[in-house]
Enzyme design. Structure first.
Site, mmCIF file in Angstrom:
data_model
loop_
_atom_site.group_PDB
_atom_site.id
_atom_site.type_symbol
_atom_site.label_atom_id
_atom_site.label_comp_id
_atom_site.label_asym_id
_atom_site.label_seq_id
_atom_site.Cartn_x
_atom_site.Cartn_y
_atom_site.Cartn_z
ATOM 1 N N LYS A 88 66.866 62.319 96.788
ATOM 2 C CA LYS A 88 66.471 61.013 96.220
ATOM 3 C C LYS A 88 65.456 60.327 97.136
ATOM 4 O O LYS A 88 64.410 59.874 96.684
ATOM 5 C CB LYS A 88 67.704 60.100 96.040
ATOM 6 C CG LYS A 88 68.785 60.700 95.146
ATOM 7 C CD LYS A 88 69.947 59.753 94.937
ATOM 8 C CE LYS A 88 70.745 59.445 96.187
ATOM 9 N NZ LYS A 88 71.448 60.611 96.766
ATOM 10 N N ARG A 132 75.613 52.525 91.932
ATOM 11 C CA ARG A 132 76.390 53.705 92.290
ATOM 12 C C ARG A 132 77.696 53.740 91.536
ATOM 13 O O ARG A 132 78.505 54.633 91.737
ATOM 14 C CB ARG A 132 76.694 53.641 93.766
ATOM 15 C CG ARG A 132 75.986 54.690 94.574
ATOM 16 C CD ARG A 132 76.387 54.494 95.992
ATOM 17 N NE ARG A 132 76.161 55.640 96.776
ATOM 18 C CZ ARG A 132 75.046 55.849 97.479
ATOM 19 N NH1 ARG A 132 74.057 55.018 97.408
ATOM 20 N NH2 ARG A 132 74.961 56.912 98.232
ATOM 21 N N ARG A 146 69.480 67.985 107.964
ATOM 22 C CA ARG A 146 68.597 66.810 107.846
ATOM 23 C C ARG A 146 68.446 66.112 109.200
ATOM 24 O O ARG A 146 69.401 65.974 109.950
ATOM 25 C CB ARG A 146 69.170 65.812 106.833
ATOM 26 C CG ARG A 146 68.381 64.503 106.835
ATOM 27 C CD ARG A 146 68.645 63.647 105.633
ATOM 28 N NE ARG A 146 70.024 63.177 105.567
ATOM 29 C CZ ARG A 146 70.493 62.456 104.563
ATOM 30 N NH1 ARG A 146 69.710 62.170 103.548
ATOM 31 N NH2 ARG A 146 71.745 62.075 104.562
ATOM 32 N N ARG A 192 72.062 61.715 111.109
ATOM 33 C CA ARG A 192 72.813 60.547 110.644
ATOM 34 C C ARG A 192 74.296 60.736 110.915
ATOM 35 O O ARG A 192 74.821 61.844 110.756
ATOM 36 C CB ARG A 192 72.587 60.373 109.128
ATOM 37 C CG ARG A 192 71.607 59.278 108.811
ATOM 38 C CD ARG A 192 71.206 59.264 107.370
ATOM 39 N NE ARG A 192 72.285 59.126 106.406
ATOM 40 C CZ ARG A 192 72.084 58.980 105.088
ATOM 41 N NH1 ARG A 192 70.858 58.940 104.613
ATOM 42 N NH2 ARG A 192 73.104 58.890 104.256
ATOM 43 N N ARG A 216 81.652 62.098 100.829
ATOM 44 C CA ARG A 216 80.596 61.433 100.053
ATOM 45 C C ARG A 216 80.386 62.141 98.709
ATOM 46 O O ARG A 216 80.155 61.492 97.687
ATOM 47 C CB ARG A 216 79.277 61.408 100.850
ATOM 48 C CG ARG A 216 79.308 60.379 101.972
ATOM 49 C CD ARG A 216 78.248 60.628 103.020
ATOM 50 N NE ARG A 216 76.896 60.642 102.488
ATOM 51 C CZ ARG A 216 75.864 61.240 103.083
ATOM 52 N NH1 ARG A 216 76.035 61.870 104.229
ATOM 53 N NH2 ARG A 216 74.680 61.205 102.535
HETATM 54 P P1 AP5 Z 1 67.213 63.333 101.054
HETATM 55 O O1 AP5 Z 1 65.952 63.034 100.323
HETATM 56 O O2 AP5 Z 1 67.484 62.592 102.333
HETATM 57 O O3 AP5 Z 1 68.483 63.230 100.084
HETATM 58 P P2 AP5 Z 1 69.166 61.964 99.419
HETATM 59 O O4 AP5 Z 1 69.480 62.342 98.011
HETATM 60 O O5 AP5 Z 1 68.330 60.724 99.612
HETATM 61 O O6 AP5 Z 1 70.507 61.916 100.264
HETATM 62 P P3 AP5 Z 1 71.281 60.758 100.992
HETATM 63 O O7 AP5 Z 1 72.276 61.449 101.865
HETATM 64 O O8 AP5 Z 1 70.353 59.795 101.695
HETATM 65 O O9 AP5 Z 1 71.946 60.019 99.815
HETATM 66 P P4 AP5 Z 1 73.245 59.249 99.800
HETATM 67 O O10 AP5 Z 1 73.212 58.738 98.419
HETATM 68 O O11 AP5 Z 1 74.468 59.983 100.178
HETATM 69 O O12 AP5 Z 1 73.075 58.195 101.013
HETATM 70 P P5 AP5 Z 1 72.625 56.666 101.075
HETATM 71 O O13 AP5 Z 1 71.784 56.533 102.275
HETATM 72 O O14 AP5 Z 1 72.124 56.181 99.760
HETATM 73 O O15 AP5 Z 1 67.224 64.921 101.335
HETATM 74 C C1 AP5 Z 1 68.269 65.530 102.091
HETATM 75 C C2 AP5 Z 1 67.691 66.652 102.992
HETATM 76 O O16 AP5 Z 1 67.233 67.728 102.168
HETATM 77 C C3 AP5 Z 1 66.476 66.209 103.829
HETATM 78 O O17 AP5 Z 1 66.556 66.824 105.083
HETATM 79 C C4 AP5 Z 1 65.246 66.712 103.029
HETATM 80 O O18 AP5 Z 1 64.164 67.047 103.895
HETATM 81 C C5 AP5 Z 1 65.819 67.968 102.333
HETATM 82 N N1 AP5 Z 1 65.292 68.145 100.971
HETATM 83 C C6 AP5 Z 1 65.057 67.177 100.045
HETATM 84 N N2 AP5 Z 1 64.629 67.726 98.886
HETATM 85 C C7 AP5 Z 1 64.610 69.071 99.085
HETATM 86 C C8 AP5 Z 1 64.282 70.193 98.262
HETATM 87 N N3 AP5 Z 1 63.870 70.015 96.983
HETATM 88 N N4 AP5 Z 1 64.410 71.438 98.788
HETATM 89 C C9 AP5 Z 1 64.824 71.615 100.070
HETATM 90 N N5 AP5 Z 1 65.143 70.582 100.910
HETATM 91 C C10 AP5 Z 1 65.048 69.339 100.414
HETATM 92 O O19 AP5 Z 1 74.037 55.929 101.300
HETATM 93 C C11 AP5 Z 1 74.748 56.018 102.520
HETATM 94 C C12 AP5 Z 1 76.038 55.202 102.433
HETATM 95 O O20 AP5 Z 1 75.740 53.801 102.195
HETATM 96 C C13 AP5 Z 1 77.000 55.560 101.295
HETATM 97 O O21 AP5 Z 1 77.838 56.640 101.649
HETATM 98 C C14 AP5 Z 1 77.780 54.229 101.136
HETATM 99 O O22 AP5 Z 1 78.749 54.077 102.151
HETATM 100 C C15 AP5 Z 1 76.724 53.179 101.365
HETATM 101 N N6 AP5 Z 1 76.049 52.735 100.109
HETATM 102 C C16 AP5 Z 1 74.739 52.935 99.771
HETATM 103 N N7 AP5 Z 1 74.476 52.395 98.569
HETATM 104 C C17 AP5 Z 1 75.640 51.837 98.136
HETATM 105 C C18 AP5 Z 1 75.999 51.140 96.939
HETATM 106 N N8 AP5 Z 1 75.112 50.893 95.940
HETATM 107 N N9 AP5 Z 1 77.285 50.727 96.794
HETATM 108 C C19 AP5 Z 1 78.194 50.952 97.773
HETATM 109 N N10 AP5 Z 1 77.916 51.617 98.923
HETATM 110 C C20 AP5 Z 1 76.644 52.047 99.110
#
Ligand code: AP5
Length: 224
Positions: free
Chosen positions: A16, A91, A130, A163, A174
């Site tokens: 994402k 979410r 990552r 992270r 997660r």
């Molecule tokens: P990356 O692009 O970083 O993946 P992502 O989908 O953004 O993953 P996240 O782990 O950031 O999402 P998340 O939803 O768990 O975390 P968030 O920060 O929102 O890609 C991942 C890796 O793969 C990278 O190394 C990249 O280079 C590689 N890659 C990407 N695409 C690729 C491809 N096509 N092929 C190969 N490699 C690839 O949330 C964190 C925490 O915050 C949550 O757990 C929760 O506690 C809290 N939180 C956030 N939002 C809310 C909400 N709305 N409500 C409540 N709690 C919340």
């Protein structure tokens, strides 16, 4: 030109953030990622960060009251008047209802909910490799997208770190939370005709080409 009000959905590690970085550049839209906002708050030790930290470390969602107001203010702000990209919000269904209500109050509507999907095994593999830059969350992968110089961000030279919530046990939690709390949004947006699906297991460029083509079509349809 018509506004683009976009939500990006998908499991942890689906790409994402990777796709959002490209999208924001291509379409010049403000980008609000709740994970970034919360991690910055934790780093600053603000009241929000102190309250959110324990949930994030466990891999759980933070309570709605901590995040909903933050997003309400962003979407309602002048910067987002011509559109926005929301990554990580909504979410769960309660958050999607709030977003719909905010947009409704502004006489606007969501353009699309973009689901970037990938199997759990692939997400685990990606998140264990990552690396993010300590200053601004720029993204890398030790195998799939390494920096030019090991351990250093190409964009701002700061150190690359892992992270805290990318440890395998936390990633499993997660993923479980995603399946339980977030996947109902697939039907939610599907029923409203807003869901667009992308295969996140393909190469990042193939995914972004598909995203770009889909959004160009959406804009055209909107202008007709
Ligand atoms: P990356 O692009 O970083 O993946 P992502 O989908 O953004 O993953 P996240 O782990 O950031 O999402 P998340 O939803 O768990 O975390 P968030 O920060 O929102 O890609 C991942 C890796 O793969 C990278 O190394 C990249 O280079 C590689 N890659 C990407 N695409 C690729 C491809 N096509 N092929 C190969 N490699 C690839 O949330 C964190 C925490 O915050 C949550 O757990 C929760 O506690 C809290 N939180 C956030 N939002 C809310 C909400 N709305 N409500 C409540 N709690 C919340």
């Amino acid at each position: 030109m018509s506004e683009l009000n976009l939500v990006i959905l998908g499991p942890p590690g689906a790409g994402k953030g990777t796709q959002a970085e490209r999208l924001v550049e291509d379409f010049d839209l403000p980008y609000y990622a709740t994970g970034h906002i919360l991690r910055a708050a934790v780093k600053e030790r603000s009241e929000l960060g102190q309250k959110a930290q324990e949930y994030m470390e466990r891999g759980d969602l933070v309570p709605d009251e901590l995040i909903v107001e933050v997003i309400r203010q962003r979407v309602d702000g002048p910067e987002a008047a011509d559109g926005f990209v929301l990554d990580g919000f909504p979410r769960k269904v309660t958050q999607a209802d709030v977003l719909a209500e905010v947009l409704d109050g502004l006489g606007r509507r969501l353009s699309a909910a973009m689901l970037i999907d990938t199997p759990d095994e692939e997400a685990l593999r990606r998140l264990s490799g990552r690396r993010v830059c300590a200053d601004d969350d720029h993204l890398y992968h030790v195998e799939f997208d390494p920096p030019r110089e090991e351990g250093k961000c190409d964009q701002d030279g700061s150190a690359l770190i892992q992270r805290d919530d990318d440890k395998p046990e936390t990633v499993k939690r997660r993923l479980a939370v995603y399946h339980e709390e977030t996947t109902p949004l697939i039907d939610y947006y599907g029923e409203r005709g807003l869901l667009r699906r992308f295969d996140g297991s393909r190469h990042p460029k193939e995914v972004s080409d598909h995203v770009r083509a889909t959004l160009a079509t959406l804009r055209l349809e909107d202008e007709l």
